[in-house]
Structure formats: structure tokens, C-alpha cells
Design a protein around this motif. Structure first.
Motif, short mmCIF file in Angstrom:
data_model
loop_
_atom_site.label_atom_id
_atom_site.label_comp_id
_atom_site.label_asym_id
_atom_site.label_seq_id
_atom_site.Cartn_x
_atom_site.Cartn_y
_atom_site.Cartn_z
N ASP A 230 -65.84 37.25 -66.25
CA ASP A 230 -66.02 38.44 -65.41
C ASP A 230 -65.06 38.52 -64.23
OD1 ASP A 230 -68.14 39.34 -67.01
OD2 ASP A 230 -69.57 38.09 -65.91
N THR A 231 -64.29 37.47 -63.99
CA THR A 231 -63.31 37.48 -62.90
C THR A 231 -62.23 38.50 -63.25
OG1 THR A 231 -63.68 35.11 -62.56
CG2 THR A 231 -61.69 36.05 -61.60
N THR A 232 -61.84 39.29 -62.28
CA THR A 232 -60.78 40.27 -62.55
C THR A 232 -59.42 39.60 -62.45
OG1 THR A 232 -60.53 41.02 -60.27
CG2 THR A 232 -62.21 42.14 -61.61
N VAL A 233 -58.50 40.13 -63.20
CA VAL A 233 -57.12 39.64 -63.16
C VAL A 233 -56.56 39.83 -61.76
CG1 VAL A 233 -54.80 40.00 -64.10
CG2 VAL A 233 -56.78 40.05 -65.63
N GLU A 234 -56.90 40.93 -61.13
CA GLU A 234 -56.43 41.19 -59.77
C GLU A 234 -56.92 40.12 -58.79
OE1 GLU A 234 -54.25 42.99 -56.85
OE2 GLU A 234 -54.24 43.45 -58.99
N GLU A 235 -58.17 39.70 -58.93
CA GLU A 235 -58.71 38.63 -58.06
C GLU A 235 -57.90 37.34 -58.24
OE1 GLU A 235 -63.49 39.43 -57.72
OE2 GLU A 235 -62.71 38.67 -59.62
N ASN B 26 -53.69 42.20 -68.42
CA ASN B 26 -53.74 43.53 -67.80
C ASN B 26 -54.39 43.41 -66.42
OD1 ASN B 26 -54.39 46.15 -66.98
ND2 ASN B 26 -54.88 46.82 -69.06
N ASP C 203 -55.70 45.51 -64.54
CA ASP C 203 -56.82 46.41 -64.31
C ASP C 203 -58.08 45.99 -65.06
OD1 ASP C 203 -55.22 48.06 -62.70
OD2 ASP C 203 -54.44 49.09 -64.48
N GLN C 204 -58.06 44.80 -65.66
CA GLN C 204 -59.20 44.36 -66.45
C GLN C 204 -59.73 43.02 -65.96
OE1 GLN C 204 -58.07 44.38 -70.55
NE2 GLN C 204 -58.02 46.59 -70.68
N GLN C 205 -60.80 42.61 -66.60
CA GLN C 205 -61.35 41.29 -66.33
C GLN C 205 -60.64 40.26 -67.20
OE1 GLN C 205 -65.43 42.32 -67.20
NE2 GLN C 205 -65.93 42.40 -65.01
#
Length: 139
Positions: free
Chosen positions: A55-60, A105, A107-109
Motif C-alpha cells: 500500500d506504500t505509494t511510489v511517491e512516498e 509508476n 502515481d500508483q502504490q
């Protein structure tokens, strides 16, 4: 902010060594001490990666990585003086983690890549521990 003087020193070590004669070159012990301090900060920073899950986002994760980029680069630069295989291994492991992360990506997890990313971060931590030990940082 307290890391800035350490980072500045680490980034300047190769430049200092290249521009000085043997009598003026920075002591290897000083370089080792600076790298040890950087490794401590890196070990503290990599603890964030223990929370990686599907569930961690790529952005995080990219934000976490961006917080460590300067420290990894400083260790790599200082390793020009030290020539430590353990630091080279840590930098390589960090590069592998970064390439995996860059392939996702933003924008995704993380999803199914969580296991691979956790494996990469474990490799980074192991390499950091090996570098810390091989440079006798605790002494």
C-alpha cells in the motif's frame, strides 16, 4: 541541518586530495571518521524503508529516497579516498533499489513490487552494516 558540515567535508575530500601534495593531503583517519558519520546518518535514514508494503505509494518511497541521495553520494565521493569495497557494495545496492523504484509508476502504490523493494532495502542495510564494521566505525 547538522549533516551539512559533514556532507560538505565528504564532498570536498577528493578535491582536497587532488589539489594537495602528500604532506597536505587529508589524513585517511579523518576521511574514515567523516564517512562513519555519514554511514550512521544513512543507517538511521534507511529505517524508514522498513515500512514498505504493497500500500506504500511510489511517491512516498521516492521522497524517502530523495532524503538519502545526498548522503549516499557523499559516501560514494569519499570512497574515492578510502577505496572500501563495503561502501562500493552499499552504493551499488542503493543504485539497484533506485532503478527498481524508478521503473514504477509514480502515481500508483508499490503493490507487488513491495517484496523486491524490501529485499533491496535489506541489501542496502546489510551493506551499510558491513561498511560500518569494516571501517571500524564503532571504535
Amino acid at each position: 541541518m547538522k549533516r551539512f558540515p559533514i556532507l560538505l567535508l565528504l564532498l570536498c575530500l577528493p578535491l582536497l586530495a587532488a589539489g594537495c601534495n602528500l604532506e597536505q593531503a587529508p589524513a585517511l583517519g579523518d576521511a574514515r571518521q567523516a564517512v562513519c558519520q555519514s554511514l550512521v546518518a544513512l543507517r538511521e535514514g534507511t529505517t524508514q524503508f522498513a515500512t514498505v508494503n504493497p500500500d506504500t505509494t511510489v511517491e512516498e518511497l521516492r521522497n524517502m529516497r530523495n532524503n538519502l541521495n545526498t548522503l549516499v553520494e557523499a559516501a560514494r565521493t569519499a570512497n574515492v579516498v578510502l577505496q572500501s569495497q563495503a561502501i562500493t557494495d552499499m552504493v551499488d545496492a542503493y543504485g539497484n533499489f533506485s532503478r527498481t523504484l524508478d521503473g514504477l509508476n509514480p502515481d500508483q502504490q508499490v503493490g507487488g513490487a513491495a517484496t523486491a523493494l524490501q529485499g533491496s532495502t535489506n541489501t542496502i542495510v546489510q551493506a551499510l552494516n558491513q561498511a560500518y564494521s569494516s571501517l571500524s566505525c564503532a571504535q
